[in-house]
Scaffold this active site. Sequence first.
Site, PDB file in Angstrom:
ATOM      1  N   GLY A   1       5.082   6.057  -4.583  1.00 46.00           N
ATOM      2  CA  GLY A   1       6.411   5.208  -4.524  1.00 46.00           C
ATOM      3  C   GLY A   1       6.453   4.736  -3.171  1.00 46.00           C
ATOM      4  O   GLY A   1       5.917   4.989  -2.293  1.00 46.00           O
TER       5      GLY A   1
ATOM      6  N   HIS B   1       0.901  -1.214  -0.136  1.00 43.87           N
ATOM      7  CA  HIS B   1      -0.024  -0.065   0.035  1.00 43.87           C
ATOM      8  C   HIS B   1       0.899   1.219   0.054  1.00 43.87           C
ATOM      9  O   HIS B   1       0.502   2.401  -0.623  1.00 43.87           O
ATOM     10  CB  HIS B   1      -1.300   0.050   1.285  1.00 43.87           C
ATOM     11  CG  HIS B   1      -2.098  -0.903   0.980  1.00 43.87           C
ATOM     12  ND1 HIS B   1      -3.482  -0.510   1.335  1.00 43.87           N
ATOM     13  CD2 HIS B   1      -1.969  -1.885   0.518  1.00 43.87           C
ATOM     14  CE1 HIS B   1      -4.213  -1.184   1.002  1.00 43.87           C
ATOM     15  NE2 HIS B   1      -3.738  -2.542   0.455  1.00 43.87           N
TER      16      HIS B   1
END
Length: 328
Positions: free
Chosen positions: A71, A65
Amino acid sequence: MSSFCYFLFAIAGLLGLAGSANADLQMGFYAKSCPKAEKIVQDYVYKHIPNTPSLAAALIRLQFHDCFVRGCDASILLNFTSSTGNQTEKFAIPNLTIRGFGFIDGVKSLVEKECPGIVSCADIVTLVARDSIVATGGPSWKVPTGRRDGLISNGSETIGPIPAPFSNLSTLQTNFANQGLDLKDLVVLSGAHTIGFGHCSSFSNRLYNFTGVGDQDPSFDSEYVTNLKVNKCKFINDSTTRVEMDPGSVRTFDLSYYSLLLKRRGLFESDAALTTSLTTRALVTQLLQGSLENFYTEFAKSMEKMGQIGVLTGSSGEIRKNCAFVNK
């Protein structure tokens, strides 16, 4: 420019960013600046995960997640960022069932005592995810380090990029392609569902109200549906009960998750979606027909790719002192 061309340029840009970032990550990045760092992480994980193996699934999900939004920059760990003043990723709907924040804080505190201000929270998240899976008897993979921590975390940015348990294959493919990951990565990384639990609320619509008329999902094995309704998810709005994603093998990182998919017993719609195309179904079958070692090898490759999504390196970001807050 057509929307299709724009999409291709966007993907190329993401891959280009990943390629340039990869050059700044390296194995043993802390060998001189904090030589005990990775051993401290490993020792903490090996001490605690055997007592709570379900946490290994939670920790790899936490990394997943995190990497799918801005990123792999530990933005999911932030409680507040003055730059936005908004709700952070941690408290957004897709992350409300994420666990493991305290575990990461525990590791960070030990590393900070050893080497203040040297090791990023982003690297800790990535190392912890790998070591936790290894501690359960699962595969290992290379974790080059040198990530830096992000300064921004906005909860609204979690809606869309993070695959939902009710996503169909088209949505999943888009989610992964936007991160430079392909259909094989999707199928292989979904194999992490061989350990851990899912909340009834994430799939109860498949049991009680799939199309809004009080029906069940016809793609879901009816015997399994009955078992879940009688013994686990006894009402549609149950938000607390958890169910093994890979019943009977929840503590073992193996191939049984894929066997369940072909038996129409994947817990989430996103699991069942992997059997809805010839390509993904063939990938599932290939994994089942191969060895466990082959699955481990493929899983390692995909995890290495995922761990390098949009990383911050060099002078970008910072090294947080406390993973929940940006430095003052």
